[in-house]
Scaffold this motif. Sequence first.
Motif, mmCIF file in Angstrom:
data_model
loop_
_atom_site.group_PDB
_atom_site.id
_atom_site.type_symbol
_atom_site.label_atom_id
_atom_site.label_comp_id
_atom_site.label_asym_id
_atom_site.label_seq_id
_atom_site.Cartn_x
_atom_site.Cartn_y
_atom_site.Cartn_z
ATOM 1 N N ILE A 1 27.519 37.327 31.973
ATOM 2 C CA ILE A 1 27.526 36.186 32.683
ATOM 3 C C ILE A 1 28.115 34.928 32.064
ATOM 4 O O ILE A 1 28.976 33.992 32.468
ATOM 5 C CB ILE A 1 26.301 35.860 33.498
ATOM 6 C CG1 ILE A 1 26.371 34.674 34.121
ATOM 7 C CG2 ILE A 1 25.151 35.756 32.202
ATOM 8 C CD1 ILE A 1 27.380 34.932 35.338
ATOM 9 N N ARG B 1 31.763 35.457 31.794
ATOM 10 C CA ARG B 1 32.518 35.147 33.157
ATOM 11 C C ARG B 1 32.550 33.594 33.121
ATOM 12 O O ARG B 1 33.499 33.050 33.841
ATOM 13 C CB ARG B 1 31.757 35.934 34.300
ATOM 14 C CG ARG B 1 32.347 35.639 35.588
ATOM 15 C CD ARG B 1 33.754 36.270 35.535
ATOM 16 N NE ARG B 1 33.944 37.571 35.365
ATOM 17 C CZ ARG B 1 33.480 38.614 36.432
ATOM 18 N NH1 ARG B 1 33.017 38.181 37.614
ATOM 19 N NH2 ARG B 1 33.748 39.894 36.087
ATOM 20 N N GLY C 1 35.580 33.141 38.222
ATOM 21 C CA GLY C 1 34.846 33.953 39.146
ATOM 22 C C GLY C 1 34.993 33.055 40.390
ATOM 23 O O GLY C 1 35.185 31.901 40.336
ATOM 24 N N ALA C 2 35.081 33.776 41.416
ATOM 25 C CA ALA C 2 35.093 33.124 42.955
ATOM 26 C C ALA C 2 34.239 33.781 43.982
ATOM 27 O O ALA C 2 34.405 35.060 43.765
ATOM 28 C CB ALA C 2 36.613 32.529 43.122
ATOM 29 N N LEU C 3 34.022 33.079 45.123
ATOM 30 C CA LEU C 3 33.460 33.938 46.120
ATOM 31 C C LEU C 3 34.178 35.083 46.564
ATOM 32 O O LEU C 3 33.769 35.934 46.871
ATOM 33 C CB LEU C 3 32.987 32.915 47.314
ATOM 34 C CG LEU C 3 32.067 33.467 48.243
ATOM 35 C CD1 LEU C 3 30.638 34.171 47.860
ATOM 36 C CD2 LEU C 3 31.626 32.360 49.175
ATOM 37 N N ASP D 1 34.290 37.989 44.512
ATOM 38 C CA ASP D 1 33.201 38.741 44.684
ATOM 39 C C ASP D 1 33.293 39.884 46.084
ATOM 40 O O ASP D 1 32.941 40.936 45.989
ATOM 41 C CB ASP D 1 32.102 37.943 44.888
ATOM 42 C CG ASP D 1 31.503 37.295 43.610
ATOM 43 O OD1 ASP D 1 32.447 37.688 42.379
ATOM 44 O OD2 ASP D 1 30.485 36.530 43.473
ATOM 45 N N LEU D 2 33.675 39.058 46.945
ATOM 46 C CA LEU D 2 33.863 39.851 48.459
ATOM 47 C C LEU D 2 34.611 40.958 48.408
ATOM 48 O O LEU D 2 34.613 41.895 49.134
ATOM 49 C CB LEU D 2 33.974 38.731 49.385
ATOM 50 C CG LEU D 2 33.002 37.739 49.847
ATOM 51 C CD1 LEU D 2 33.276 36.841 50.645
ATOM 52 C CD2 LEU D 2 31.650 38.397 50.149
ATOM 53 N N LEU D 3 35.762 40.588 47.783
ATOM 54 C CA LEU D 3 36.886 41.845 47.417
ATOM 55 C C LEU D 3 36.470 42.825 46.555
ATOM 56 O O LEU D 3 37.205 43.691 46.304
ATOM 57 C CB LEU D 3 38.218 41.206 47.236
ATOM 58 C CG LEU D 3 38.631 40.394 48.425
ATOM 59 C CD1 LEU D 3 39.942 39.646 47.896
ATOM 60 C CD2 LEU D 3 38.773 41.213 49.597
ATOM 61 N N GLY D 4 35.309 42.752 45.871
ATOM 62 C CA GLY D 4 34.799 43.672 44.947
ATOM 63 C C GLY D 4 35.377 43.598 43.438
ATOM 64 O O GLY D 4 35.310 44.267 42.812
ATOM 65 N N GLY E 1 34.423 41.140 41.670
ATOM 66 C CA GLY E 1 33.383 40.447 40.911
ATOM 67 C C GLY E 1 32.794 41.243 39.588
ATOM 68 O O GLY E 1 31.854 40.397 38.974
ATOM 69 N N ARG E 2 32.792 42.540 39.773
ATOM 70 C CA ARG E 2 32.224 43.425 38.697
ATOM 71 C C ARG E 2 33.019 43.290 37.473
ATOM 72 O O ARG E 2 33.910 42.820 37.338
ATOM 73 C CB ARG E 2 32.285 44.822 39.107
ATOM 74 C CG ARG E 2 31.381 44.940 40.478
ATOM 75 C CD ARG E 2 30.742 46.556 40.595
ATOM 76 N NE ARG E 2 30.315 46.758 41.874
ATOM 77 C CZ ARG E 2 30.873 46.913 43.057
ATOM 78 N NH1 ARG E 2 32.225 47.005 42.885
ATOM 79 N NH2 ARG E 2 30.107 47.241 44.182
#
Lengths: 236, 696, 261
Positions: free
Chosen positions: C107, C110, C116-118, C121-124, C126-127
Amino acid sequence: MSAVLELRGVSAAYGPFRSLFEVSLTVGAGEAVALLGSNGAGKTTTARVASGLLAPSSGTVWVDGADLSGAPAWRYARAGVAHAPEGRSVFATLSVEDNLRLSFRQSKGRAGVGAALDRAFELFPVLAKRRHQLAGTLSGGEQRMLSMARVMVDAPKLLVADELSLGLAPIVVDQVYDSLQRLREAGTALLIVEQHVPHALALCDRVVLLGHGAVAWHGSASEAPTAIPDKVFHQA
Amino acid sequence: MLLGASAGSDLLRALVQGTPAGTVYALLALGLVLTYKTSGVFNLALGAQAYVSAALYFQARVSWGWPIIPALLVSVFVLAPALGFVLERLVFRHLRSASAVAKLVVTIGLAVALPAIFDLALGFHSIAGQTPVGIIPGGATVFYNPFGVYALSRNELMAVGVAASAMAGLAVLFRYTTVGLHMRAVVESPRMTELNGIRSDRVSSFSWALSSLFAGMAGVLIAPRFNTLAAPDFFNLVVIAIAAAAIGMLVSLPRTFAGGLGLGLLIAVFQTFLPRWSDSLPWLATVRENLTPAMPFVVLFAVLVLWPAIRRSRAASDPLAGVEPPPPAPAATTRSRGLTVATRVFAVVFFTVTGLVVFFRADASWMFLVTQAVILSLIFLSITVITGLAGEISLCQGTFAAIGAFASFQLVTHLGMSVLLAALVGAVIAAVVGAVLSLPVLRLGGIWLSIATLAFAYFFDSVMVKLSWVGGGKQALAEGTRLPRPLLGPFNMNDNRTFLGLSIILLLIVAFAVVRIREGTVGQTLRALRGSELGAQSIGISPARARITAFAISAFIAGIGGALLAIQQQNVNYSSNFSPFASLFWLVLVVSLGSRTVEGAMQAGAAFGLFDAVLLKGAVIGWLLRSPARIPSVFPLSGTWRFVLFGLGALQFARHPEGLVENGKRGATEAVDRWLAARRERSPVVERTTEPETAA
Amino acid sequence: MSATADEPFLQAKGVAKSFAGIMAVHHVDIAVAAGERVGLIGPNGAGKTTLFNCLLGVVPVDRGVVQLAGEDVTRLPIHLRARRGLGRTFQRIELFAEATVREHLLIAERTRRGDGALWKDLLGRGRPKADEIERCDHILGLLGLAELADAPSEHLSLGQGRLLEVGRALMTEPRLLLLDEPSSGLDHDETVDLGRTLRDAQIDRGFGVLLVEHDVEFVSDFTDRCLVLDAGRLIAEGPTGEVLASDAVREAYLGTMGTVA
């Protein structure tokens, strides 16, 4: 000599934060012991364990021959242990009189409060003048007087005093040590946490030096001045 | 004119009129401050305690026909202190080292459970329109007019008299008695009090009993003002008391008293003068009827936002505060891979089977309930985000859902927008409101943030809903806040089965998104902040930005769920779906089943939708036929048990923030692991390591 | 005085802070260059913690200026100072509950990248990526925590927790690391181990260190230069060995015990 306070292999922690590792020490009746060491060595933690504010995570605490490990602080107080904590040690929102009353009502009973108050004001006339003032409005020195007045009238079996001289003017420090000396003469045992080493050494019989939460050295007060600097400064 | 010749006497009338309510608010506020000062618990269950006394008094007088004195003795002077004493002994004494937020959740659980337990134990039913009786004969019929401006009923005079003498008694107790001295000492520092040989835990018990007595007294005194005895009204009272207590910075008893009385007077003054001002100032007319009841919430919100010093008022004064150990670290929520896989397999099988059964076999009423459960699961995912992920307790999730629902209604009605698009836009609006709301309250943190969300929920409830551009105004009152079911290509959502399909798809999409957020940067950032705000800042994380994001996401999810619920019911049904009390129950439900996991939210949705039907099948019809006129309280009383069970379930939040189900499963897997380990020891095979993985 | 050739990375000028009328820090000037190891010692109540908090932005200063690499950061919040290269550890460890050792570093990495952006994350997306994990594992190896990478941080000992805090801070590529009493709560051997590991990491990564510490031995082992604070004022500054040997410092730090002997 029977022990007023005995810590046997006490370890203590604040949550996951360990600060004492198997500390053992004894304070005999009427004896004065100085607890020395640098910041963070575990002096205040030891003092808190000795008066029941902090329960040991292992090991036992004996007061006057009774095992009080893990008992709440009020039981220590009733067994004759008084604790003057570091920093502010009076109730700021209570008047001077109420501060004393709080303690005397418990130790002397309803009938004894009046006499005890008179005695306290006799010992510290400056408090009598400020009797109805809120303790929080007193100067640092007067607050210290107030907590000493309480202890001197109660005459506990043991006083645990944590950094009594911190932040006080030299003249007030001398007064505080006078009071401690009188307490000793009256038979109260002392466990004193102190930064100002000469004062502590002059008053106490024995010294326990803490380092990294463990007893690093202990011995008589007369040996301390030669033994301790080497211990602390052996690299420098 | 703002000032006429009669303004002076009108002001006096308003002051006289506002005094009875003001003194009772003050009484309740003092009860709140007493427990907060002596044990650090911000007791939101105080209203429930007031309700219990008021209801017992009512029951004894009306149903059992007791005379006033014994009824009063039992309900106020025996039950109330006993209740406070028991709560301290059984619950709060053991939560001493828990965080303030955890304690708050526990009191919310009690606020939900206590009235329900009482109703069940005594078979008490409030009957609409049956006005509670006062504590003096002829209380509502005999009037006095001391200043010639306003006639006070005997009940009102009694309220002023009793409340004033109770407070005088408290002042005497504090100033002149030993126990009062002990209480003042404990307020400043429980540990230093113990150093004087005083049992501060006993002093706490006494304070709880006293606080509860004040609550019970306030409950009985204020009850005649309501035309029906209902627990949610008493919860409103607590919020008013919080406003009064906040004015007193939560420490000063005289200022708390002044705050309570001041609020009562302020409300009365507004009631008197606002209609007149609005004659000359037209813009006031829109808020005229609504602003008055909302005064306490406006005051509370303003105090919280403009006066953030209150959050520091307690901790700063105790010199021995450092002695208390830090709150225990919650149980590690890293799951073993085995448990994660098992959970997922079970979930897929369970939902497939249930889905197929419902799809092909269920009748209309079951279909309705299952759809509702699915939609609520979706809404509850918003709590998974804000509470499970960000660690904040929001008490206005119902309001976010309502914003989504109302926005859809307005967009469809006035712009003719397609329903699903409107739901999406509604959710965006909810997200914006969530983000904007979080801006001023971010500095607060901890319980104050929760209280601010509570104030917002009540503000929305008493002002916003009634505005025509939100709740539809008079037109909506006449015609209902209608929302049609969508038509999506070949799928006509008027068919309940198709609509259920749509709801399930949306739930799966949102659940998938929540999992992705949790595993991604946003989720990790929030988790870091929840773990240690200082630590997170030290590596460059901005707490404000992260929390605004969390609020916006959470409000978006709640908004879309709220719109969907309104579409399902083809009406917004604000008071039965989205009231502040509903938000409270939602939180309790999700927290007790598991706020950390997606499945926790789904279980909570299922529990919410199906608990009644499964427990009491006959209630299904009543549910379908209900209308606000027939069932005035938020939830039908027949479902009382779920308040008891989930309210009490929330009590474990302080120790097991991961929830009952998760906790139970973990216990079970650990037992299985031990059993396997024991077997492996007997017949040594290849050593296997289990890789921990984050909870799914 | 050991003046360094480098431009100081951290510079505080005339910092003063009082609480309720009591001066905790009284017009203090300090400068620390990147790559330098500096100690800050002083008796209880000398104002070390307050000064530390002023430098980090935990409390606002009453007067004075704090600069990082020449930029005035006096009004910036904690996290923006952190992003400008000021890392820290805590006396009472502040780890992220319920996160594994590696997750702590991931973290931080990152956040440092700031990408990092929302929607990602939603598109996967963010891992954690392979290169991020690699960087984390390199630091973990450096600190000897590699074997604990997947352990929950609750299972660490205090010493390991301290190292994890160091590792977390290192992921942000700090130019200066402020260590707040790292030896407190550790026994002597643990302290020696911690000092050794810290030193190796410091040599490897080249960051500067400002060490607040009560353990004189640790300070003299670890730092080249030393500042002494007493009653809110700087009373001595210079090479660590000389400073610790001076009578004035002994007196301030150990009361008058040194002179009693």
